[in-house]
Design a protein around this motif. Sequence first.
Motif, PDB file in Angstrom:
ATOM      1  N   GLY A 140       0.815  -1.210   0.000  1.00  0.00           N
ATOM      2  CA  GLY A 140       0.000   0.000   0.000  1.00  0.00           C
ATOM      3  C   GLY A 140       0.848   1.259   0.000  1.00  0.00           C
ATOM      4  O   GLY A 140       1.749   1.425  -0.806  1.00  0.00           O
ATOM      5  N   GLN A 141       0.569   2.131   0.954  1.00  0.00           N
ATOM      6  CA  GLN A 141       1.299   3.391   1.061  1.00  0.00           C
ATOM      7  C   GLN A 141       2.473   3.309   2.037  1.00  0.00           C
ATOM      8  O   GLN A 141       3.109   4.311   2.338  1.00  0.00           O
ATOM      9  CB  GLN A 141       0.348   4.508   1.521  1.00  0.00           C
ATOM     10  N   GLY A 142       2.761   2.099   2.531  1.00  0.00           N
ATOM     11  CA  GLY A 142       3.849   1.911   3.490  1.00  0.00           C
ATOM     12  C   GLY A 142       5.218   2.139   2.870  1.00  0.00           C
ATOM     13  O   GLY A 142       5.372   2.321   1.660  1.00  0.00           O
ATOM     14  N   GLN A 143       6.217   2.119   3.705  1.00  0.00           N
ATOM     15  CA  GLN A 143       7.589   2.305   3.263  1.00  0.00           C
ATOM     16  C   GLN A 143       8.095   1.041   2.564  1.00  0.00           C
ATOM     17  O   GLN A 143       7.808  -0.069   3.015  1.00  0.00           O
ATOM     18  CB  GLN A 143       8.499   2.606   4.468  1.00  0.00           C
ATOM     19  N   PRO A 144       8.854   1.188   1.485  1.00  0.00           N
ATOM     20  CA  PRO A 144       9.440   0.017   0.829  1.00  0.00           C
ATOM     21  C   PRO A 144      10.429  -0.682   1.754  1.00  0.00           C
ATOM     22  O   PRO A 144      11.136  -0.034   2.522  1.00  0.00           O
ATOM     23  CB  PRO A 144      10.172   0.599  -0.379  1.00  0.00           C
ATOM     24  N   ARG A 145      10.439  -2.006   1.702  1.00  0.00           N
ATOM     25  CA  ARG A 145      11.385  -2.802   2.492  1.00  0.00           C
ATOM     26  C   ARG A 145      12.231  -3.626   1.543  1.00  0.00           C
ATOM     27  O   ARG A 145      11.725  -4.192   0.586  1.00  0.00           O
ATOM     28  CB  ARG A 145      10.644  -3.714   3.454  1.00  0.00           C
ATOM     29  N   ALA A 146      13.512  -3.698   1.826  1.00  0.00           N
ATOM     30  CA  ALA A 146      14.439  -4.461   0.986  1.00  0.00           C
ATOM     31  C   ALA A 146      14.711  -5.818   1.633  1.00  0.00           C
ATOM     32  O   ALA A 146      14.901  -5.919   2.845  1.00  0.00           O
ATOM     33  CB  ALA A 146      15.742  -3.698   0.813  1.00  0.00           C
ATOM     34  N   TYR A 147      14.717  -6.859   0.813  1.00  0.00           N
ATOM     35  CA  TYR A 147      14.997  -8.215   1.253  1.00  0.00           C
ATOM     36  C   TYR A 147      16.120  -8.778   0.388  1.00  0.00           C
ATOM     37  O   TYR A 147      16.099  -8.623  -0.829  1.00  0.00           O
ATOM     38  CB  TYR A 147      13.763  -9.106   1.120  1.00  0.00           C
ATOM     39  N   VAL A 148      17.072  -9.448   1.003  1.00  0.00           N
ATOM     40  CA  VAL A 148      18.169 -10.066   0.273  1.00  0.00           C
ATOM     41  C   VAL A 148      18.014 -11.579   0.370  1.00  0.00           C
ATOM     42  O   VAL A 148      17.900 -12.123   1.465  1.00  0.00           O
ATOM     43  CB  VAL A 148      19.548  -9.641   0.832  1.00  0.00           C
ATOM     44  N   LEU A 188      16.102 -16.404   2.702  1.00  0.00           N
ATOM     45  CA  LEU A 188      16.140 -14.989   3.038  1.00  0.00           C
ATOM     46  C   LEU A 188      17.328 -14.736   3.949  1.00  0.00           C
ATOM     47  O   LEU A 188      17.480 -15.386   4.980  1.00  0.00           O
ATOM     48  CB  LEU A 188      14.843 -14.584   3.737  1.00  0.00           C
ATOM     49  N   ARG A 189      18.184 -13.818   3.564  1.00  0.00           N
ATOM     50  CA  ARG A 189      19.348 -13.482   4.378  1.00  0.00           C
ATOM     51  C   ARG A 189      18.938 -12.431   5.416  1.00  0.00           C
ATOM     52  O   ARG A 189      18.395 -11.406   5.069  1.00  0.00           O
ATOM     53  CB  ARG A 189      20.482 -12.951   3.506  1.00  0.00           C
ATOM     54  N   THR A 190      19.192 -12.736   6.667  1.00  0.00           N
ATOM     55  CA  THR A 190      18.894 -11.830   7.776  1.00  0.00           C
ATOM     56  C   THR A 190      20.181 -11.543   8.535  1.00  0.00           C
ATOM     57  O   THR A 190      21.190 -12.228   8.334  1.00  0.00           O
ATOM     58  CB  THR A 190      17.873 -12.475   8.745  1.00  0.00           C
ATOM     59  N   PRO A 191      20.170 -10.541   9.427  1.00  0.00           N
ATOM     60  CA  PRO A 191      21.380 -10.289  10.222  1.00  0.00           C
ATOM     61  C   PRO A 191      21.803 -11.499  11.054  1.00  0.00           C
ATOM     62  O   PRO A 191      22.978 -11.675  11.355  1.00  0.00           O
ATOM     63  CB  PRO A 191      20.967  -9.136  11.131  1.00  0.00           C
ATOM     64  N   GLU A 192      20.835 -12.390  11.389  1.00  0.00           N
ATOM     65  CA  GLU A 192      21.144 -13.565  12.196  1.00  0.00           C
ATOM     66  C   GLU A 192      21.671 -14.726  11.356  1.00  0.00           C
ATOM     67  O   GLU A 192      22.128 -15.731  11.879  1.00  0.00           O
ATOM     68  CB  GLU A 192      19.896 -14.041  12.949  1.00  0.00           C
ATOM     69  N   GLY A 193      21.558 -14.637  10.038  1.00  0.00           N
ATOM     70  CA  GLY A 193      21.996 -15.725   9.159  1.00  0.00           C
ATOM     71  C   GLY A 193      21.022 -15.919   8.018  1.00  0.00           C
ATOM     72  O   GLY A 193      20.359 -14.990   7.601  1.00  0.00           O
ATOM     73  N   LEU A 194      20.897 -17.141   7.549  1.00  0.00           N
ATOM     74  CA  LEU A 194      20.052 -17.447   6.399  1.00  0.00           C
ATOM     75  C   LEU A 194      18.824 -18.211   6.844  1.00  0.00           C
ATOM     76  O   LEU A 194      18.912 -19.228   7.523  1.00  0.00           O
ATOM     77  CB  LEU A 194      20.857 -18.284   5.399  1.00  0.00           C
ATOM     78  N   GLU A 195      17.639 -17.707   6.481  1.00  0.00           N
ATOM     79  CA  GLU A 195      16.377 -18.396   6.780  1.00  0.00           C
ATOM     80  C   GLU A 195      15.944 -19.171   5.555  1.00  0.00           C
ATOM     81  O   GLU A 195      16.220 -18.795   4.439  1.00  0.00           O
ATOM     82  CB  GLU A 195      15.283 -17.380   7.097  1.00  0.00           C
TER      83      GLU A 195
END
Length: 90
Positions: free
Chosen positions: A64-72, A82-89
């Motif tokens: 919607g009108q929310g802020q864009p979020r980046a996912y690696v 999905l790469r997170t600061p804690e590792g790979l999910e």
Amino acid sequence: MKTWLCMLSRGDAAGPAYYDLYPGDGSVWRFYATDVTGRLGELVSHTDAWGRDSRELLATLQKGQGQPRAYVYAFVNGDWGLRTPEGLEK
């Protein structure tokens, strides 16, 4: 720029089928199109405009009108996660 989607399937009904997404920039995104593998809709592969298979992808999503979020996402040991600061999910 034209975006189009193509469904690919194996000759036998027992194997997985795929959707290939061509966003118009020369790249190809391949997703599972059947649940034979239990992974319906998951990303299988990404090939860039130069024909190289990617091992890391950046996806930006906005609701919607929310802020864009980046996912690696990273391709490790034959699977995307999905790469997170804690590792790979998974």
